[in-house]
Design an enzyme around this catalytic site. Structure first.
Site, PDB file in Angstrom:
ATOM      1  N   ARG A  29       0.701  -1.086  -0.142  1.00 29.41           N
ATOM      2  CA  ARG A  29      -0.155  -0.014  -0.164  1.00 29.41           C
ATOM      3  C   ARG A  29       0.781   1.301   0.178  1.00 29.41           C
ATOM      4  O   ARG A  29       1.689   1.438   0.512  1.00 29.41           O
ATOM      5  CB  ARG A  29      -0.943   0.146   1.243  1.00 29.41           C
ATOM      6  CG  ARG A  29      -1.783  -0.979   1.197  1.00 29.41           C
ATOM      7  CD  ARG A  29      -3.167  -1.102   2.350  1.00 29.41           C
ATOM      8  NE  ARG A  29      -3.686  -2.301   2.422  1.00 29.41           N
ATOM      9  CZ  ARG A  29      -4.656  -2.570   3.211  1.00 29.41           C
ATOM     10  NH1 ARG A  29      -4.870  -1.685   4.003  1.00 29.41           N
ATOM     11  NH2 ARG A  29      -5.088  -3.998   3.008  1.00 29.41           N
ATOM     12  N   SER A 118      -8.040  -1.548   0.594  1.00 30.10           N
ATOM     13  CA  SER A 118      -8.896  -1.456   1.490  1.00 30.10           C
ATOM     14  C   SER A 118      -9.772  -0.282   1.964  1.00 30.10           C
ATOM     15  O   SER A 118     -10.530   0.225   1.549  1.00 30.10           O
ATOM     16  CB  SER A 118      -8.325  -2.545   2.763  1.00 30.10           C
ATOM     17  OG  SER A 118      -9.322  -2.778   3.815  1.00 30.10           O
ATOM     18  N   HIS A 119      -9.356  -0.212   3.491  1.00 30.47           N
ATOM     19  CA  HIS A 119     -10.178   1.020   4.150  1.00 30.47           C
ATOM     20  C   HIS A 119      -9.555   2.321   4.076  1.00 30.47           C
ATOM     21  O   HIS A 119      -9.795   3.279   4.708  1.00 30.47           O
ATOM     22  CB  HIS A 119     -10.448   0.430   5.656  1.00 30.47           C
ATOM     23  CG  HIS A 119      -9.290  -0.076   6.100  1.00 30.47           C
ATOM     24  ND1 HIS A 119      -8.644  -1.082   6.055  1.00 30.47           N
ATOM     25  CD2 HIS A 119      -8.275   0.836   7.028  1.00 30.47           C
ATOM     26  CE1 HIS A 119      -7.290  -1.244   6.744  1.00 30.47           C
ATOM     27  NE2 HIS A 119      -7.085  -0.153   7.350  1.00 30.47           N
ATOM     28  N   ASP A 284     -16.380  -1.890   4.408  1.00 28.31           N
ATOM     29  CA  ASP A 284     -15.050  -1.058   4.099  1.00 28.31           C
ATOM     30  C   ASP A 284     -14.949  -1.131   2.496  1.00 28.31           C
ATOM     31  O   ASP A 284     -15.836  -1.470   1.831  1.00 28.31           O
ATOM     32  CB  ASP A 284     -13.742  -1.490   4.668  1.00 28.31           C
ATOM     33  CG  ASP A 284     -13.186  -2.704   4.145  1.00 28.31           C
ATOM     34  OD1 ASP A 284     -14.126  -3.522   3.586  1.00 28.31           O
ATOM     35  OD2 ASP A 284     -11.972  -3.044   4.257  1.00 28.31           O
ATOM     36  N   ASP A 286     -13.161  -2.486   0.425  1.00 29.77           N
ATOM     37  CA  ASP A 286     -12.951  -3.677  -0.708  1.00 29.77           C
ATOM     38  C   ASP A 286     -14.163  -4.863  -0.005  1.00 29.77           C
ATOM     39  O   ASP A 286     -13.920  -5.806  -0.346  1.00 29.77           O
ATOM     40  CB  ASP A 286     -11.439  -4.230  -0.550  1.00 29.77           C
ATOM     41  CG  ASP A 286     -11.132  -4.611   0.916  1.00 29.77           C
ATOM     42  OD1 ASP A 286     -11.470  -4.239   1.856  1.00 29.77           O
ATOM     43  OD2 ASP A 286     -10.249  -5.608   0.876  1.00 29.77           O
ATOM     44  N   ASP A 288     -14.418  -6.572   2.683  1.00 35.46           N
ATOM     45  CA  ASP A 288     -14.101  -7.518   3.880  1.00 35.46           C
ATOM     46  C   ASP A 288     -14.493  -7.257   5.265  1.00 35.46           C
ATOM     47  O   ASP A 288     -14.452  -8.009   6.025  1.00 35.46           O
ATOM     48  CB  ASP A 288     -12.857  -8.182   3.635  1.00 35.46           C
ATOM     49  CG  ASP A 288     -11.770  -7.161   3.665  1.00 35.46           C
ATOM     50  OD1 ASP A 288     -11.938  -6.044   3.948  1.00 35.46           O
ATOM     51  OD2 ASP A 288     -10.461  -7.512   3.461  1.00 35.46           O
ATOM     52  N   ARG A 289     -14.666  -5.985   5.554  1.00 36.05           N
ATOM     53  CA  ARG A 289     -14.798  -5.532   6.846  1.00 36.05           C
ATOM     54  C   ARG A 289     -16.522  -5.219   7.022  1.00 36.05           C
ATOM     55  O   ARG A 289     -16.920  -4.978   6.198  1.00 36.05           O
ATOM     56  CB  ARG A 289     -14.167  -4.262   7.372  1.00 36.05           C
ATOM     57  CG  ARG A 289     -12.628  -4.467   7.476  1.00 36.05           C
ATOM     58  CD  ARG A 289     -12.131  -3.241   7.771  1.00 36.05           C
ATOM     59  NE  ARG A 289     -10.409  -3.443   7.933  1.00 36.05           N
ATOM     60  CZ  ARG A 289      -9.798  -2.771   8.763  1.00 36.05           C
ATOM     61  NH1 ARG A 289      -9.894  -1.880   9.570  1.00 36.05           N
ATOM     62  NH2 ARG A 289      -8.422  -3.018   8.578  1.00 36.05           N
ATOM     63  N   THR A 353      -1.966 -10.578  14.090  1.00 40.49           N
ATOM     64  CA  THR A 353      -2.817  -9.782  13.228  1.00 40.49           C
ATOM     65  C   THR A 353      -2.676  -9.973  11.625  1.00 40.49           C
ATOM     66  O   THR A 353      -1.531 -10.146  10.932  1.00 40.49           O
ATOM     67  CB  THR A 353      -2.534  -8.165  13.529  1.00 40.49           C
ATOM     68  OG1 THR A 353      -2.785  -8.040  14.755  1.00 40.49           O
ATOM     69  CG2 THR A 353      -3.389  -7.320  12.855  1.00 40.49           C
ATOM     70  N   GLU A 372     -11.299 -10.780  13.753  1.00 31.40           N
ATOM     71  CA  GLU A 372     -10.243  -9.814  14.165  1.00 31.40           C
ATOM     72  C   GLU A 372     -11.038  -8.670  14.965  1.00 31.40           C
ATOM     73  O   GLU A 372     -12.031  -8.354  14.345  1.00 31.40           O
ATOM     74  CB  GLU A 372      -9.345  -9.267  13.219  1.00 31.40           C
ATOM     75  CG  GLU A 372      -8.508 -10.238  12.593  1.00 31.40           C
ATOM     76  CD  GLU A 372      -7.588  -9.788  11.568  1.00 31.40           C
ATOM     77  OE1 GLU A 372      -6.492  -9.477  12.034  1.00 31.40           O
ATOM     78  OE2 GLU A 372      -7.591  -9.348  10.518  1.00 31.40           O
ATOM     79  N   SER A 374     -10.477  -5.615  14.223  1.00 32.99           N
ATOM     80  CA  SER A 374     -10.506  -4.809  13.207  1.00 32.99           C
ATOM     81  C   SER A 374     -11.692  -4.772  12.359  1.00 32.99           C
ATOM     82  O   SER A 374     -11.604  -4.567  11.272  1.00 32.99           O
ATOM     83  CB  SER A 374      -9.341  -4.643  12.501  1.00 32.99           C
ATOM     84  OG  SER A 374      -9.039  -5.955  11.954  1.00 32.99           O
ATOM     85  N   LYS A 385     -11.722 -12.408   5.146  1.00 29.15           N
ATOM     86  CA  LYS A 385     -12.826 -11.925   5.898  1.00 29.15           C
ATOM     87  C   LYS A 385     -14.157 -11.581   5.009  1.00 29.15           C
ATOM     88  O   LYS A 385     -13.748 -11.213   3.777  1.00 29.15           O
ATOM     89  CB  LYS A 385     -12.386 -11.029   7.113  1.00 29.15           C
ATOM     90  CG  LYS A 385     -11.597  -9.694   6.314  1.00 29.15           C
ATOM     91  CD  LYS A 385     -11.093  -8.867   7.359  1.00 29.15           C
ATOM     92  CE  LYS A 385     -10.427  -7.712   7.140  1.00 29.15           C
ATOM     93  NZ  LYS A 385      -9.078  -7.824   6.713  1.00 29.15           N
TER      94      LYS A 385
HETATM   95  C1  VG1 Z   1      -5.115  -3.784   9.713  1.00 28.78           C
HETATM   96  C2  VG1 Z   1      -6.036  -4.535  10.922  1.00 28.78           C
HETATM   97  C3  VG1 Z   1      -6.032  -5.967  10.573  1.00 28.78           C
HETATM   98  C4  VG1 Z   1      -6.377  -6.253   9.271  1.00 28.78           C
HETATM   99  C5  VG1 Z   1      -5.678  -5.473   8.306  1.00 28.78           C
HETATM  100  C6  VG1 Z   1      -6.192  -5.721   6.937  1.00 28.78           C
HETATM  101  O1  VG1 Z   1      -3.767  -4.020   9.832  1.00 28.78           O
HETATM  102  O2  VG1 Z   1      -5.459  -4.167  12.310  1.00 28.78           O
HETATM  103  O3  VG1 Z   1      -6.633  -6.732  11.763  1.00 28.78           O
HETATM  104  O4  VG1 Z   1      -6.166  -7.787   9.035  1.00 28.78           O
HETATM  105  O5  VG1 Z   1      -5.574  -4.144   8.432  1.00 28.78           O
HETATM  106  O6  VG1 Z   1      -7.398  -5.362   6.877  1.00 28.78           O
HETATM  107  P1  VG1 Z   1      -2.598  -3.126  10.864  1.00 28.78           P
HETATM  108  O7  VG1 Z   1      -1.145  -4.011  10.508  1.00 28.78           O
HETATM  109  O8  VG1 Z   1      -2.839  -1.820  10.109  1.00 28.78           O
HETATM  110  O9  VG1 Z   1      -3.120  -3.186  11.905  1.00 28.78           O
HETATM  111  V1  VG1 Z   1      -8.120  -4.688   5.310  1.00 28.78           V
HETATM  112  O10 VG1 Z   1      -9.822  -4.505   5.483  1.00 28.78           O
HETATM  113  O11 VG1 Z   1      -7.174  -3.961   4.714  1.00 28.78           O
HETATM  114  O12 VG1 Z   1      -7.967  -5.861   4.338  1.00 28.78           O
HETATM  115 CO    CO Z   2     -10.731  -4.359   3.668  1.00 24.15          CO
END
Ligand code: VG1
Ligand code: CO
Length: 554
Positions: A29, A118-119, A284, A286, A288-289, A353, A372, A374, A385
């Protein structure tokens, strides 16, 4: 279906390797501008292809953010030049992360290239991302991402086509580019069929048939808009207007497509303003959340959501028919689901994580459900997810138990006690200062362990401190340094981690949790105030980061 045939010459382009293409928690990213640098995207795609031995079929899609179509065109040319046989690409490049996972599995693809951050916010000045999924449909494990990174650091050239083919991504058809067969597919169809397999749709339809069930879903202008409209409204019978922000936009309408109380405030406000709405869910970028809300915006913390779904999993057709194997949660997630596992006689695994750690457990048939803190919930129907899975699981549970979200939560707490949980995010801090803080914590919590035995007030006494390490029970691979922790004798814990998904600066995540069997109705932040203060003291976080307040509270 029309067949276009485009041929061109394969060329090898000399390139300068970049040294910063190391995937984080979930893919590479960076700012869009970084991906737009000369050959930056091309290099990374070439590195991906070289890391997979002779890929025949690759799935391509993503959350539709700015720069996606440009990246897809590059992927098509580079795959054609590298001898990939077939690409299945989502129409307009839009494919939710769970749908990617499903397509990989049903089409037995070798890999997927997922264009998502993602988010993270999208648009020209924000983030883009490229993530690789492997043949099981899950995010690539570290062994694969390490390989990609290594190749990217030494890359001298990439292969592509001399003339870039003109392809229309907006219609469903098949064509050839050089020897590569490209098929553009409908993103929703396959996923809808999967959901029909997993859930009893008639049971969910009954919720709406009774007439007093109203819901509001908010895909936050991310990828799930078309899925939510098609499945919730057209298939399940939710009222027109039940899905807001349902058009996927390259910049998510300027919003931050992260389903939490801060960024999904619009949904929260709408529920607060209209108490006829019984159920709210946000997703979110993409897809998955998920964030689950009850009437008047009653918030379900993700750890509780996982535990409630775990306790009621047989309300979901797939598990009613096949039984439950076990559960898993990431380390920072509160242990509410552990209590359910214990009661039901199942194992609950605790992983680092990131969803990539659940894949092996599912492939080895050790778990059915995992999550998770998150806002991630998922099951072994795929290897990612799945925001809509969580939504339909909650709806199935409400349909079968005839309870509201709040009743389900309160009954759960009465039975199991309550795991209070709070996560503080300190976003975009100075990287160096955060590293120093983590080094200081590493010294205190892992080397000298001076805090062990120390009492804070009359409630908290430190039991053990350390850095979380995981040995995968399936392949025995070891992952170290996954979260600095302080465990207290009463079961409370504090965890510190640096985020692995940001694109600039550093984000500190502070997780605290504590358990109560009697005191069930406090505000989390109030119940955990003392513990949060202890966390600040132990880490000297305000001194190191210059922050007294987090940017996001969950
Ligand atoms: C975050 C979350 C983690 C999740 C990851 C990807 O990672 O804490 O639980 O799996 O995002 O989610 P980090 O390293 O920033 O804490 V997503 O929805 O990007 O696919
Ligand atoms: Co996501």
């Amino acid at each position: 279906m029309s067949i276009a045939n485009m041929s061109s010459k394969v060329i090898e382009v000399a390139t300068q390797a970049y040294q910063d293409q190391k995937p984080g928690t979930s893919g590479l990213r960076k700012k869009v501008k970084t991906f737009q640098q000369l050959n930056y995207t091309e290099n990374f795609i070439q590195a991906i292809l070289e890391s997979i031995s002779k890929p025949k079929l690759i799935i391509v899609g993503g959350d539709g953010r700015f720069y996606s179509e440009e990246a897809i065109r590059k992927i098509i040319s580079i795959c054609a030049a590298n001898g990939v046989e077939r690409l299945v690409v989502a129409k307009d490049g839009i494919l939710s992360t769970p749908a990617v996972s499903d397509l990989v599995r049903t089409l037995k693809a070798d890999a997927a290239i997922v264009l998502t951050a993602s988010h993270n916010p999208g648009g020209e000045d924000h983030d883009f991302g490229i993530k690789v999924n492997t043949a099981n449909g899950g995010p690539a494990p570290e062994s694969v991402t390490d390989k990609i990174y290594k190749i990217s650091c030494q890359l001298k050239s990439y292969k592509t086509l001399l003339k870039r083919p003109q392809v229309d991504l907006s219609k469903i058809y098949k064509f050839f580019v050089y020897d590569l067969e490209v098929e553009i597919v409908d993103p929703v169809e396959g996923y809808l069929n999967l959901m029909r397999d997993v859930f009893d749709f008639d049971m969910i339809k009954n919720l709406f048939k009774k007439g007093d069930f109203k819901m509001l879903a908010d895909p936050m202008n991310g990828v799930l808009g078309p899925y939510a409209r098609r499945i919730l409204i057209d298939e399940l019978g939710a009222q027109e207007g039940s899905v807001i922000n349902s058009v996927p936009l390259p910049d998510f309408g300027g919003k931050h497509p992260d389903p939490n109380l801060t960024y999904a405030a619009e949904l929260v406000d709408k529920l607060k303003a209209n108490d006829e709405i019984n159920f709210g869910v946000a997703f979110d970028g993409d897809g998955d959340r998920n964030m689950i809300l009850g009437q008047r915006g009653f918030f379900v913390s993700p750890g509780d959501s996982l535990a409630v779904v775990a306790a009621n999993l047989t309300c979901v057709k797939r598990f009613k028919e096949n039984g439950i194997k076990g559960y898993a949660r990431s380390f920072p997630t509160a242990p509410a689901v552990d209590r359910v596992a214990e009661k039901l006689g199942h194992k609950c695994y605790v992983t680092p994580t990131g969803w990539k750690y659940f894949g092996n457990l599912m492939d080895a048939n050790l778990i059915s459900l995992c999550g998770e803190e998150s806002f991630g919930t998922g099951s072994d129907h795929i290897r990612e997810k799945d925001g809509l899975f969580a939504c339909f699981a909650w709806m199935s549970i409400m349909a079968q138990t005839e309870k509201t979200v709040k009743e389900l939560l309160f009954d759960h707490w009465k039975e199991y006690g309550r795991d209070y949980f709070c996560r503080y995010d300190f976003e975009d801090c100075d990287g160096g200062s955060c590293q120093s803080m983590m080094m200081y914590l590493e010294k205190t919590l892992c080397e000298s362990r001076v805090l062990v035995g120390k009492k804070f007030g009359n409630k908290y006494e430190v039991k053990e401190t350390g850095n979380f390490q995981y040995t995968d029970p399936v392949d025995r691979s070891v992952t170290t340094k996954q979260g600095l922790f302080v465990n207290f004798t009463n079961g409370a814990r504090i965890i510190f981690r640096l985020s692995g998904t940001g694109s600039s600066g550093a984000t500190v995540r502070l997780y605290v949790s504590d358990y109560s069997k009697e005191n069930l109705q406090e505000e989390s932040r109030v119940y955990l105030k003392e513990l949060l203060d202890i966390a600040y003291t132990i880490s000297k976080l305000p001194e190191y980061t210059g922050r007294n307040e987090p940017t996001v509270i969950t």
